[in-house]
Design a protein around this motif. Sequence first.
Motif, PDB file in Angstrom:
ATOM      1  N   UNK A 220       0.900  -1.341  -0.026  1.00 35.53           N
ATOM      2  CA  UNK A 220      -0.049   0.095   0.062  1.00 35.53           C
ATOM      3  C   UNK A 220       0.885   1.323   0.036  1.00 35.53           C
ATOM      4  N   UNK A 221       2.137   1.185   0.207  1.00 32.30           N
ATOM      5  CA  UNK A 221       2.975   2.422   0.633  1.00 32.30           C
ATOM      6  C   UNK A 221       2.979   3.298  -0.936  1.00 32.30           C
ATOM      7  N   UNK A 222       3.339   2.929  -1.934  1.00 37.82           N
ATOM      8  CA  UNK A 222       3.269   4.051  -3.004  1.00 37.82           C
ATOM      9  C   UNK A 222       1.987   4.754  -3.328  1.00 37.82           C
ATOM     10  N   UNK A 223       0.772   4.062  -3.123  1.00 34.55           N
ATOM     11  CA  UNK A 223      -0.147   4.571  -3.349  1.00 34.55           C
ATOM     12  C   UNK A 223      -0.732   5.634  -2.352  1.00 34.55           C
ATOM     13  N   UNK A 224      -0.130   6.005  -1.186  1.00 36.88           N
ATOM     14  CA  UNK A 224      -0.352   6.851  -0.270  1.00 36.88           C
ATOM     15  C   UNK A 224       0.330   8.298  -0.598  1.00 36.88           C
ATOM     16  N   UNK A 225       1.452   8.228  -1.591  1.00 38.13           N
ATOM     17  CA  UNK A 225       1.947   9.544  -1.808  1.00 38.13           C
ATOM     18  C   UNK A 225       2.254   9.363  -3.318  1.00 38.13           C
ATOM     19  N   UNK A 226       3.002   8.433  -3.633  1.00 39.57           N
ATOM     20  CA  UNK A 226       3.769   8.582  -4.955  1.00 39.57           C
ATOM     21  C   UNK A 226       2.795   8.563  -6.210  1.00 39.57           C
ATOM     22  N   UNK A 227       1.780   7.468  -5.918  1.00 34.85           N
ATOM     23  CA  UNK A 227       0.858   7.544  -7.060  1.00 34.85           C
ATOM     24  C   UNK A 227       0.121   8.738  -7.461  1.00 34.85           C
ATOM     25  N   UNK A 228      -0.565   9.602  -6.437  1.00 35.89           N
ATOM     26  CA  UNK A 228      -1.223  10.895  -6.669  1.00 35.89           C
ATOM     27  C   UNK A 228      -0.269  12.140  -7.135  1.00 35.89           C
TER      28      UNK A 228
END
Length: 273
Positions: A220-228
């Motif tokens: 879940x980590x990259x979707x909390x900051x990187x993705x947006x």
Amino acid sequence: MNLPIRNRESGKNWLITKIFTLLSVYYAHMLEYRAEIFFWILSGSLPIILMGVWIEAASQSDFGLNSVEFARYFFAVFQVRQFTNIWVIWDFEREVIEGKLSFKLLHPLDPAWHHVARHITEKMTRFPFAILLTVLFFTLYPQAFWIPQLSTFLLTLITIIFAFTLYFLIQYTFAMLAFWIERASAIQQFWMLAYIFLSGMTAPLDVFPDTIRDIIIWTPFPYLLYFPSALLVGIPVNVVRSLLIMLGWSIVVFVLNRWLWRKGLKQYSGMGA
């Protein structure tokens, strides 16, 4: 024959009134802490500090992104983090330890919605500061100025809502452990170590080795900051797959959260609360 329809309409009106009242009360409460919230914003300036590091590194080596792209990315990370930061574990832990949760259990409303309302209204309070910092950033670094397409901007808003929801569910699930241990917030400290390095806060995933990145994208980590953030600045991302992974993690964590909540309430009542 019209009675069921009127009942449904009155039920909807009651729900809307309840939501509006809850948000207005907590928004008024958050306005009292405007100065403190401003310092909270400044305390999350790590991406801005790292932006300078990566801009300097990009001028000397090839990392796949140039200096301007790094500046835009880390500024986007800074802004996304303003609207996805969560602190529910500390509030819930204090309520359990001090016995304040008992009073909320008497209300005809799941205590989680009080925390949701507090977080949403805190984001509303941050919004003017976010605009001010945006103007300041582009004044100091005008070459990084860009205007995303309307469709991209709206999609980014949706992903931010998804990221906020996922992060809230994760941390609220950690908070459930306060029923059994005195300092559930200690678990959040371990989580933050992984969050800082794997969420895209310290570096965009594009500079990670391929094997590491292929593993991280299923967490879940990259979707909390990187993705947006990547979506906002135009870094190529797989939107459909990312949204499905976010949805999948949200469902898994939600189910686990409700299971821990039911078990935790039995433990809480067993302690005499």
